[in-house]
Scaffold this active site. Structure first.
Site, mmCIF file in Angstrom:
data_model
loop_
_atom_site.group_PDB
_atom_site.id
_atom_site.type_symbol
_atom_site.label_atom_id
_atom_site.label_comp_id
_atom_site.label_asym_id
_atom_site.label_seq_id
_atom_site.Cartn_x
_atom_site.Cartn_y
_atom_site.Cartn_z
ATOM 1 N N PRO A 148 0.685 -1.149 0.128
ATOM 2 C CA PRO A 148 -0.095 0.078 0.135
ATOM 3 C C PRO A 148 0.678 1.281 0.050
ATOM 4 O O PRO A 148 1.858 1.415 0.736
ATOM 5 C CB PRO A 148 -0.682 -0.131 1.331
ATOM 6 C CG PRO A 148 0.048 -1.115 2.067
ATOM 7 C CD PRO A 148 0.738 -1.995 1.341
ATOM 8 N N TYR A 152 -2.034 4.048 13.622
ATOM 9 C CA TYR A 152 -3.279 4.286 13.207
ATOM 10 C C TYR A 152 -4.115 3.940 14.146
ATOM 11 O O TYR A 152 -3.821 3.353 15.242
ATOM 12 C CB TYR A 152 -3.757 4.143 11.818
ATOM 13 C CG TYR A 152 -2.719 4.882 10.663
ATOM 14 C CD1 TYR A 152 -2.783 6.352 10.724
ATOM 15 C CD2 TYR A 152 -1.855 4.325 10.028
ATOM 16 C CE1 TYR A 152 -1.886 7.114 9.860
ATOM 17 C CE2 TYR A 152 -1.177 4.867 9.100
ATOM 18 C CZ TYR A 152 -1.013 6.251 9.011
ATOM 19 O OH TYR A 152 -0.294 7.198 8.405
ATOM 20 N N HIS A 209 -5.928 -2.226 8.271
ATOM 21 C CA HIS A 209 -4.644 -1.682 8.583
ATOM 22 C C HIS A 209 -4.599 -1.465 9.949
ATOM 23 O O HIS A 209 -5.374 -0.718 10.890
ATOM 24 C CB HIS A 209 -4.633 0.019 7.697
ATOM 25 C CG HIS A 209 -3.525 0.488 7.808
ATOM 26 N ND1 HIS A 209 -2.249 0.305 8.433
ATOM 27 C CD2 HIS A 209 -2.947 1.436 6.984
ATOM 28 C CE1 HIS A 209 -1.435 0.889 8.229
ATOM 29 N NE2 HIS A 209 -1.702 1.724 7.470
ATOM 30 N N GLY A 210 -3.648 -2.421 10.561
ATOM 31 C CA GLY A 210 -3.722 -2.473 11.982
ATOM 32 C C GLY A 210 -2.295 -2.093 12.308
ATOM 33 O O GLY A 210 -1.673 -2.368 13.555
ATOM 34 N N ALA A 211 -1.525 -1.118 11.776
ATOM 35 C CA ALA A 211 -0.266 -0.944 11.636
ATOM 36 C C ALA A 211 0.070 0.664 11.796
ATOM 37 O O ALA A 211 -0.795 1.480 11.861
ATOM 38 C CB ALA A 211 0.583 -1.403 10.468
ATOM 39 N N GLY A 264 12.025 -2.868 2.991
ATOM 40 C CA GLY A 264 13.308 -2.758 2.320
ATOM 41 C C GLY A 264 14.039 -3.953 1.696
ATOM 42 O O GLY A 264 15.261 -4.194 1.857
ATOM 43 N N GLN A 285 -6.656 -1.656 1.053
ATOM 44 C CA GLN A 285 -6.235 -1.650 2.668
ATOM 45 C C GLN A 285 -7.371 -0.596 3.410
ATOM 46 O O GLN A 285 -7.449 0.381 2.940
ATOM 47 C CB GLN A 285 -4.984 -1.093 2.818
ATOM 48 C CG GLN A 285 -4.543 -1.089 4.299
ATOM 49 C CD GLN A 285 -3.141 -0.563 4.352
ATOM 50 O OE1 GLN A 285 -2.756 0.698 4.147
ATOM 51 N NE2 GLN A 285 -2.191 -1.297 4.877
#
Length: 373
Positions: free
Chosen positions: A23, A183, A178-180, A308, A97
């Site tokens: 995303p 947020y 989106h659990g990251a 990365g 997402q």
């Protein structure tokens, strides 16, 4: 041994390869409505085994940045239908997402100019992106939030459920929660943000309650095989912090093992490509132990890694069985044909950072593919 380019089935979704478009917020959907430019952008990248859309607000309250798409109006959903049809016609698969930013927002983006909502009333020392009265975009400080009342939380869960149903009806192959990245769901899960004293605060069990309620509601609505989630155990985005992320996210994945999800998407290290797991205030993290805990708890979802990864590292983790799928972010911005470039070890275009957020076709749909190089 599997390779990065082999097909795989992810829940109910068959994929042509294991390369995922991560995303990527690009701020090119004015009015929260996907447009012709967005259709072209995603269609160009349909050779990915799976596209995960840019983060998409489940409600206006869930919006934190200007010109990001939504899932809550007929116009937005009609726009997304055009995107999903184009991607499918090109042979791709696409999930949306689902995003509620919580406190990472600004009053100018909220319904009736109200305060953003969160697990807390403390403001985040973070930035968001708004449109000025003269039409120019700018990054600005987030606004002071208000803590959600306990009685409001079932409504948040219902917003997620409605958005998941709308997404499937708009042609998406599935959804990623989106659990990251600091947020709303992350704001509830972390003890460095969540200062509640009700059943959604205090213990790890209480702080993760909302996340599990959201997952359960969506699974019941659209099926576990079309439901996924993204987590970022050590990110400091949005002033995110937890005193014991290993214990927190071990509990999270053990709870997720009870659902037969399509995949779990793990951001390794700091979001944005920094793989230094010890950066910031969060303690070091053992990602292998996290997956072992998930599998020991009976979890069978595909394991997606992100952050990365280059060609060599991606090939290795899939061949070694350390991951089932690898998500690429910035490389997909500048290389619509990234799958072919990775397969042939061709050179990659470099992304134009000044065009990441907002604008038009420049730096969005004008990157050359290998045939044009």
């Amino acid at each position: 041994m599997p390779t990065l380019f082999d097909p795989i089935t992810v829940g109910d979704i068959p994929l042509a390869n294991r390369i995922v478009m991560a995303p990527l917020t690009r701020n090119r959907s004015p009015g929260a409505v996907p447009n012709d430019l967005n259709v072209t952008y995603y269609e160009q990248r349909a050779s990915a085994g799976l596209i995960i859309t840019e983060a998409t607000a489940i409600t206006q309250q869930g919006q934190g940045y200007a010109d990001v798409p939504g899932l809550y109006t007929k116009e937005s959903l009609d726009g997304w239908k055009r995107v999903t049809e184009a991607v499918h016609k090109a042979g791709g698969k696409i999930v949306v997402q689902m995003w509620h930013v919580g406190r990472i927002s600004h009053t100018s983006l909220q319904p009736n100019g109200g305060k953003p909502v969160s697990s807390t009333s403390r403001v985040a020392k973070a930035k968001t992106y708004i449109i000025n009265p003269d039409g120019t975009g700018a990054f600005t400080d987030t606004s002071e939030p208000r803590a959600l009342e306990t009685a409001e939380i079932p409504g948040i869960v219902e917003d997620y459920r409605k958005a998941a149903r709308a997404a499937i009806d708009a042609g998406f192959d599935g959804v990623e929660i989106h659990g990251a990245n600091g947020y709303l769901l992350d704001q509830f899960m972390r003890d460095g943000i969540n200062d509640r004293t009700d059943q959604y605060g205090g213990s790890i069990e209480n702080r993760t309650r909302l996340t599990f309620e959201v997952v359960a509601a969506i699974v019941k609505e659209i099926g576990a095989g079309r439901t996924a989630i993204r987590i970022s155990p050590v990110t400091s985005s949005g002033e995110s912090y937890d005193s014991n992320p290993q214990a927190l996210f071990t509990h999270v994945v053990e709870g997720l093992a009870k659902f037969d999800l399509a995949y779990i998407h793990v951001v390794e290290g700091q979001t944005g490509g920094d793989r230094d797991y010890t950066q910031g205030d969060n303690p070091p993290f053992d990602y292998k132990a996290l997956r072992q805990s998930y599998e020991k708890a009976g979890g069978k979802a595909r394991w997606m890694v992100n952050n990365g990864y280059d060609r060599h590292l991606a090939l290795d983790v899939v061949a070694n069985g350390e991951a089932d799928l690898v998500a690429f972010g910035k490389p997909f911005i500048a290389n619509p044909d990234l799958v072919e470039r990775l397969k042939t070890n061709a050179p990659l275009n470099r992304p134009e950072q000044q065009s990441f957020y907002g604008g038009g076709a420049t730096g969005y749909t004008d990157y050359p593919d290998l045939n044009a190089a």
